[in-house]
Scaffold this active site. Structure first.
Site, short mmCIF file in Angstrom:
data_model
loop_
_atom_site.label_atom_id
_atom_site.label_comp_id
_atom_site.label_asym_id
_atom_site.label_seq_id
_atom_site.Cartn_x
_atom_site.Cartn_y
_atom_site.Cartn_z
N HIS A 167 0.87 -1.25 -0.07
CA HIS A 167 -0.04 -0.01 0.03
C HIS A 167 0.88 1.30 0.02
CE1 HIS A 167 -3.73 -2.12 1.98
NE2 HIS A 167 -4.11 -1.69 0.96
N CYS A 261 -2.27 2.89 9.26
CA CYS A 261 -3.18 1.92 8.59
C CYS A 261 -4.25 1.77 9.77
CB CYS A 261 -2.86 0.46 8.52
SG CYS A 261 -1.23 0.43 7.57
#
Ligand code: ARG
Length: 278
Positions: A167, A261
């Site tokens: 990511h 996150c």
């Protein structure tokens, strides 16, 4: 939407665990410790609250161990959230809960037009007026183009070339409209040049600290909350007038996630040109 202070969505880790393997950090043979995960998550929440952040909570759901990673719920822009379209079926079941939370909170929850996946603020971060977007592993450049067209902003799609940094928020973290933390080997040459143009002042993180998720930091004004073991980055941040606040988050690294996150900024990141703060 108007917020009177930095506002972040988190989800308690009641049902967090390593139940499947969808990135190289996850191994079912390396289970997370429930109590330690709770304590670490709480320490992150406390640290953010002590910096003046208003924490909103998404209710945890049995059978959705990665719902804790609220960065992947969607991309927030003013009163709209563009909901994620997850690559993996294991996480696709999170979307109804994300949608319900945002609608109840007064956001307009939108789906992207069909064609390509997109994993929210995990893969798209504003740097001033520009959206820098990571693609290939979890998100598709096409979906990111559609998204930018909807928002009416410029998008810089940067290809992610190392599966450990699957990511964008594992290898890139804007501090403000011109400055970012990054791990250059996570991008190809073209992506590196594009990022250098988007954020002219870059702090490179070396491999050892990148693996400690140094780039997965939460920025609140001049305060940066991140995993422990990132001392070199901490010193670099201090040199440019920022303060690092380490919080041990190794139970979440087992799932391939860390501070950033576990959070989703609702009022606009400090680096974004837009904000919904009064
Ligand atoms: N286990 C989760 C996954 O692989 C971790 C997500 C981390 N989130 C992030 N924004 N990088 O999807």
């Amino acid at each position: 939407m108007t917020f009177d202070r930095p506002t972040i969505l988190m989800c308690p880790p009641d049902y967090y665990g390593i139940e499947y393997e969808i990135n190289p950090w996850m191994s079912r043979s390396r289970a997370s410790d429930r109590d330690r995960a709770q304590l670490q998550w709480q320490a992150l929440r406390n640290q953010l609250e002590s910096l003046g952040v208003d924490i909103r909570l998404l209710a945890p759901q049995p059978g959705l161990p990665d719902l804790v990673f609220t960065a992947n719920a969607g991309l927030v822009h003013r009163d709209v959230v563009y909901l994620s379209r997850f690559r993996h079926p294991e996480r696709q079941r999170e979307t109804p809960f994300n949608r319900a939370w945002f609608e109840a909170a007064g956001f307009s929850a939108r789906d992207l037009p069909p064609g390509g996946d997109f994993e929210g603020a995990g893969d798209a971060l504003f740097v001033g007026e520009t959206l820098v977007a990571g693609y290939l592993v979890r998100s598709d450049a096409r979906a990111e183009q559609d998204l930018a067209a909807e928002i009416g902003c410029q998008v810089i799609p940067a290809q992610l070339v190392d599966d450990r940094y699957y990511h964008l928020d594992t290898c890139f973290c804007p501090l403000n409209a011109t400055t970012a933390i990054w791990h250059p080997p996570a991008f190809d040459d073209y992506g590196r040049r594009a990022i250098e143009a988007a954020a002219p002042q870059l702090i490179a993180v070396a491999e050892a600290e990148a693996q400690r998720f140094a780039c997965n930091a939460v920025v609140v004004g001049r305060d940066v909350v991140l995993n422990t073991g990132c001392e070199q980055l901490g010193r670099e941040l201090e040199r440019i007038g920022y303060r690092a606040h380490p919080v041990e988050l190794d139970e979440f690294i087992k799932a391939g996630g860390s501070a950033k996150c576990l959070t989703l900024r609702l009022d606009g990141e400090d680096a974004a040109a837009w904000t919904d703060r009064a």
